[in-house]
Design a protein around this motif. Structure first.
Motif, mmCIF file in Angstrom:
data_model
loop_
_atom_site.group_PDB
_atom_site.id
_atom_site.type_symbol
_atom_site.label_atom_id
_atom_site.label_comp_id
_atom_site.label_asym_id
_atom_site.label_seq_id
_atom_site.Cartn_x
_atom_site.Cartn_y
_atom_site.Cartn_z
ATOM 1 N N ARG A 154 8.164 -18.175 24.185
ATOM 2 C CA ARG A 154 6.712 -18.241 24.394
ATOM 3 C C ARG A 154 5.999 -17.288 23.437
ATOM 4 O O ARG A 154 4.973 -17.636 22.838
ATOM 5 N N ALA A 155 6.561 -16.076 23.294
ATOM 6 C CA ALA A 155 5.959 -15.108 22.377
ATOM 7 C C ALA A 155 6.038 -15.608 20.940
ATOM 8 O O ALA A 155 5.062 -15.521 20.176
ATOM 9 N N ALA A 156 7.196 -16.149 20.547
ATOM 10 C CA ALA A 156 7.382 -16.601 19.167
ATOM 11 C C ALA A 156 6.483 -17.786 18.836
ATOM 12 O O ALA A 156 5.842 -17.826 17.774
ATOM 13 N N GLY A 157 6.425 -18.779 19.735
ATOM 14 C CA GLY A 157 5.571 -19.937 19.470
ATOM 15 C C GLY A 157 4.120 -19.550 19.329
ATOM 16 O O GLY A 157 3.401 -20.042 18.437
ATOM 17 N N ASP A 158 3.669 -18.628 20.179
ATOM 18 C CA ASP A 158 2.275 -18.193 20.119
ATOM 19 C C ASP A 158 1.991 -17.386 18.849
ATOM 20 O O ASP A 158 0.930 -17.538 18.228
ATOM 21 N N VAL A 159 2.921 -16.510 18.462
ATOM 22 C CA VAL A 159 2.655 -15.675 17.282
ATOM 23 C C VAL A 159 2.744 -16.497 16.005
ATOM 24 O O VAL A 159 2.016 -16.247 15.036
ATOM 25 N N ILE A 160 3.612 -17.501 15.975
ATOM 26 C CA ILE A 160 3.664 -18.395 14.812
ATOM 27 C C ILE A 160 2.324 -19.102 14.646
ATOM 28 O O ILE A 160 1.773 -19.187 13.535
ATOM 29 N N ALA A 161 1.770 -19.613 15.751
ATOM 30 C CA ALA A 161 0.471 -20.281 15.691
ATOM 31 C C ALA A 161 -0.634 -19.311 15.272
ATOM 32 O O ALA A 161 -1.516 -19.663 14.472
ATOM 33 N N ALA A 162 -0.587 -18.079 15.784
ATOM 34 C CA ALA A 162 -1.610 -17.094 15.436
ATOM 35 C C ALA A 162 -1.540 -16.734 13.956
ATOM 36 O O ALA A 162 -2.574 -16.660 13.268
ATOM 37 N N ARG A 163 -0.333 -16.520 13.455
ATOM 38 C CA ARG A 163 -0.190 -16.167 12.038
ATOM 39 C C ARG A 163 -0.583 -17.327 11.132
ATOM 40 O O ARG A 163 -1.187 -17.129 10.077
ATOM 41 N N GLY A 219 -5.035 -15.583 12.629
ATOM 42 C CA GLY A 219 -5.664 -14.951 13.776
ATOM 43 C C GLY A 219 -5.087 -13.583 14.081
ATOM 44 O O GLY A 219 -4.200 -13.063 13.388
ATOM 45 N N LEU A 220 -5.556 -12.994 15.171
ATOM 46 C CA LEU A 220 -5.118 -11.671 15.600
ATOM 47 C C LEU A 220 -3.718 -11.754 16.174
ATOM 48 O O LEU A 220 -3.412 -12.642 16.974
ATOM 49 N N VAL A 221 -2.841 -10.842 15.767
ATOM 50 C CA VAL A 221 -1.491 -10.749 16.313
ATOM 51 C C VAL A 221 -1.447 -9.556 17.258
ATOM 52 O O VAL A 221 -1.678 -8.417 16.856
ATOM 53 N N ASP A 222 -1.177 -9.823 18.517
ATOM 54 C CA ASP A 222 -1.126 -8.779 19.554
ATOM 55 C C ASP A 222 0.324 -8.316 19.678
ATOM 56 O O ASP A 222 1.072 -8.783 20.535
ATOM 57 N N ASP A 223 0.739 -7.371 18.789
ATOM 58 C CA ASP A 223 2.130 -6.950 18.748
ATOM 59 C C ASP A 223 2.346 -5.534 19.262
ATOM 60 O O ASP A 223 3.390 -4.925 19.017
ATOM 61 N N TRP A 226 3.951 -4.783 25.247
ATOM 62 C CA TRP A 226 3.457 -5.647 26.300
ATOM 63 C C TRP A 226 2.347 -6.576 25.820
ATOM 64 O O TRP A 226 1.671 -7.211 26.627
ATOM 65 N N GLY A 227 2.183 -6.720 24.508
ATOM 66 C CA GLY A 227 1.243 -7.696 23.980
ATOM 67 C C GLY A 227 1.785 -9.101 24.148
ATOM 68 O O GLY A 227 2.985 -9.312 24.348
ATOM 69 N N VAL A 228 0.921 -10.098 24.008
ATOM 70 C CA VAL A 228 1.341 -11.481 24.255
ATOM 71 C C VAL A 228 2.283 -12.006 23.181
ATOM 72 O O VAL A 228 2.972 -13.006 23.391
ATOM 73 N N HIS A 229 2.338 -11.340 22.030
ATOM 74 C CA HIS A 229 3.163 -11.829 20.928
ATOM 75 C C HIS A 229 4.455 -11.043 20.753
ATOM 76 O O HIS A 229 5.101 -11.154 19.706
ATOM 77 N N VAL A 230 4.847 -10.264 21.714
ATOM 78 C CA VAL A 230 6.073 -9.473 21.600
ATOM 79 C C VAL A 230 6.944 -9.655 22.837
ATOM 80 O O VAL A 230 6.471 -10.039 23.906
ATOM 81 N N ALA A 231 8.233 -9.352 22.659
ATOM 82 C CA ALA A 231 9.196 -9.459 23.759
ATOM 83 C C ALA A 231 9.600 -8.064 24.235
ATOM 84 O O ALA A 231 10.766 -7.674 24.216
ATOM 85 N N THR A 232 8.623 -7.295 24.684
ATOM 86 C CA THR A 232 8.868 -5.919 25.120
ATOM 87 C C THR A 232 9.840 -5.858 26.278
ATOM 88 O O THR A 232 10.646 -4.924 26.378
ATOM 89 N N ALA A 233 9.794 -6.834 27.180
ATOM 90 C CA ALA A 233 10.643 -6.787 28.376
ATOM 91 C C ALA A 233 12.128 -6.787 28.034
ATOM 92 O O ALA A 233 12.949 -6.359 28.850
ATOM 93 N N ASP A 234 12.497 -7.256 26.829
ATOM 94 C CA ASP A 234 13.902 -7.220 26.435
ATOM 95 C C ASP A 234 14.471 -5.809 26.463
ATOM 96 O O ASP A 234 15.672 -5.616 26.620
#
Length: 494
Positions: free
Chosen positions: A329-338, A342-346, A349-357
């Motif tokens: 989900r993070a990767a698909g969204d950040v690919i579309a943003a880039r 657009g703005l990359v929220d990295d 806990w941003g929407v474009h990162v996998a912090t929970a890993d």
């Protein structure tokens, strides 16, 4: 002919599907490539069939733990019916439904084996020998997952061992099954086949469930023995071979040989990257793929950064389907943003990162009893230099647990950061405790202060009441107006 698209996704398992879906939702033209079944390992040979195989015997045991219901159980487990139900859940290994979903989502599908061919290029070799070359305007995503790793034990490869695929797709249960390994696959398949009545022998090099708290592995071992399985910890294997009666004979250092009809190898996973064309972009074939928190491959593959992503098991961050889908989900969204500039929220806990890993990976092992964990174990927290308090309470201390069913109960643990007064790890072991885990995941991801958790009141009488017992073990934090942890339980009379 070269076909141009915005994004090429290699691998149509749940991870690849989620990347494709999010990139498509972001307005991009997406093609996904799959050499086997749309739906991937999880849908046909891992999560879905394994849990289906486990569920019937677990439901039977749950009924047998409740007087009144136990007396109504008069028959034996119908193994053939379990296997038929498993076949239904995997659609008899047909991916027609997955293909239909892709069409409905507007995602293109190329069937065949994909290999990278340089910068943003993918060549697909089809079953008939023809090829299609895809050129990605914005991104290529590797979501190829993993294969079972078979150890270099003399004779094992020639003994026709099962891997997780054969174990989850078998149409009959062997009379005797030997399992090499002590991780999740080993424990769950031992539980499933012991529930079927197979004579199961587990040969583990060390303990069971080594990534969890030690008491989880101990409970899993006790539970398997309770189901009639033999569990050998610290086993050193010498060789394996099939004899003239088609039996597998496993020689064990310092012990008697183990004889079985089938042997399941469950000793880990290896990335599916050996035949992926990684060398054409400067990466090593056969290796795990290193990524940053936006799932972008490290370095400059093929001399240019920002176009190659690796998502799911193949990046080795967390080999779990749900975690791979989270990354997707993070990767698909950040690919579309880039792609849109657009703005990359990295940030964390941003929407474009996998912090929970790094902080909050939940996992349930459907053993007997269930074992569930999220965040750091006590040992992992110590290695990370965290000052902790560790709280343990018996699961039976929650009235709801006792009402839920008779039996040995179980155990719950919280690992609390002393400096921040937040939960950083949780483990639950006991019957039917999987549904406790998400509350712990929320507490960790949300960094909920312990003083605030006191106000998250568990309903009575539920198994979730164990949260109150854990907080009581911690001691109520001092605050104006608090009466302290010694105050009487006003709900006791209820």
């Amino acid at each position: 002919m070269v076909r141009e698209v915005d994004v090429v996704v290699i691998g149509a398992g749940p991870v690849g599907e989620n990347v494709a879906d999010r990139a498509k939702a972001g307005g991009l033209d997406v093609v996904i490539v799959e050499r086997e079944l749309v739906g991937g390992e999880c849908s046909y040979w891992a999560c879905v069939p394994s849990k289906t195989l486990l569920r019937s015997a677990a439901a039977l045991r749950a009924a047998q733990r409740v007087p009144g219901a136990a007396e109504a159980v008069t028959g034996e487990l119908d193994v053939a019916a379990v296997l038929r139900r498993r076949n239904e859940w995997v659609s008899d290994w047909s991916d027609a439904g997955g293909e239909e979903w892709l069409r409905g989502a507007g995602i293109g599908l190329e069937r065949g084996h994909a290999r990278l061919a340089g910068l943003r290029r993918v060549v697909v070799e089809h079953a008939d020998g023809s090829t299609t070359e895809l050129a990605a305007r914005h991104a290529v995503v590797i979501a190829t997952g993993t294969d079972a790793a078979v150890p270099d034990l003399p004779g094992l490869a020639d003994a026709r061992p099962w891997t997780s695929r054969e174990a989850t797709s078998a149409q009959t249960a062997p009379a005797r099954l030997a399992i090499i390994g002590g991780g999740v696959v080993a424990v769950e398949m031992a539980t499933a086949y012991a529930g079927f009545g197979s004579e199961v022998t587990v040969l583990a090099r060390s303990s069971l469930l080594g990534g969890m708290e030690p008491f989880a592995g101990e409970a899993a071992a006790d539970g398997l023995r309770g189901l009639g399985a033999s569990v050998h910890l610290g086993a050193r294997l010498v060789s394996a071979a099939r004899d003239d009666r088609d039996q597998v004979v496993i020689e064990v250092e310092g012990g008697e040989p183990v004889v079985a009809d089938e042997v399941l190898v469950a000793t880990g996973r290896a990335p599916r990257t050996a035949d992926l064309g990684l060398d054409t972009v400067g990466l090593a074939p056969g290796d795990w793929i290193e990524v940053d928190d936006t799932l972008l491959v490290a370095g400059e593959p093929a001399g240019e950064a920002g176009w190659l992503y690796a998502v799911g098991d193949v990046n080795r961050r967390a080999l779990l389907t749900h975690q791979g889908k989270y990354q997707a989900r993070a990767a698909g969204d950040v690919i579309a943003a880039r792609a849109a500039g657009g703005l990359v929220d990295d940030a964390d806990w941003g929407v474009h990162v996998a912090t929970a890993d790094h902080a909050a990976v939940p996992q349930v092992v459907f053993a007997e009893p269930e074992c569930a964990s999220v965040g750091l174990t006590e040992a992992a927290a110590e290695r990370a230099g965290r000052r902790t308090r560790v709280l343990d309470v018996p699961l039976g201390s929650a009235s709801g647990s006792g009402i839920h069913g008779d039996g040995p109960g179980g155990r719950a643990r919280l690992v609390v950061d002393r400096d921040r007064e937040t939960v950083i790890g949780a483990t639950f072991v006991g019957p039917d405790i999987a549904e406790l885990l998400h509350a712990a995941t929320i507490a960790i991801v949300g960094e909920v202060p312990i003083r605030r958790l006191w106000h998250a009141v568990p309903a009575f009488p539920t198994v979730s009441e164990i949260w109150l017992r854990l907080l009581e073990a911690l001691g109520r934090p001092d605050a104006p107006g608090d009466r302290g942890a010694s105050a009487p339980d006003e709900g006791a009379a209820a």
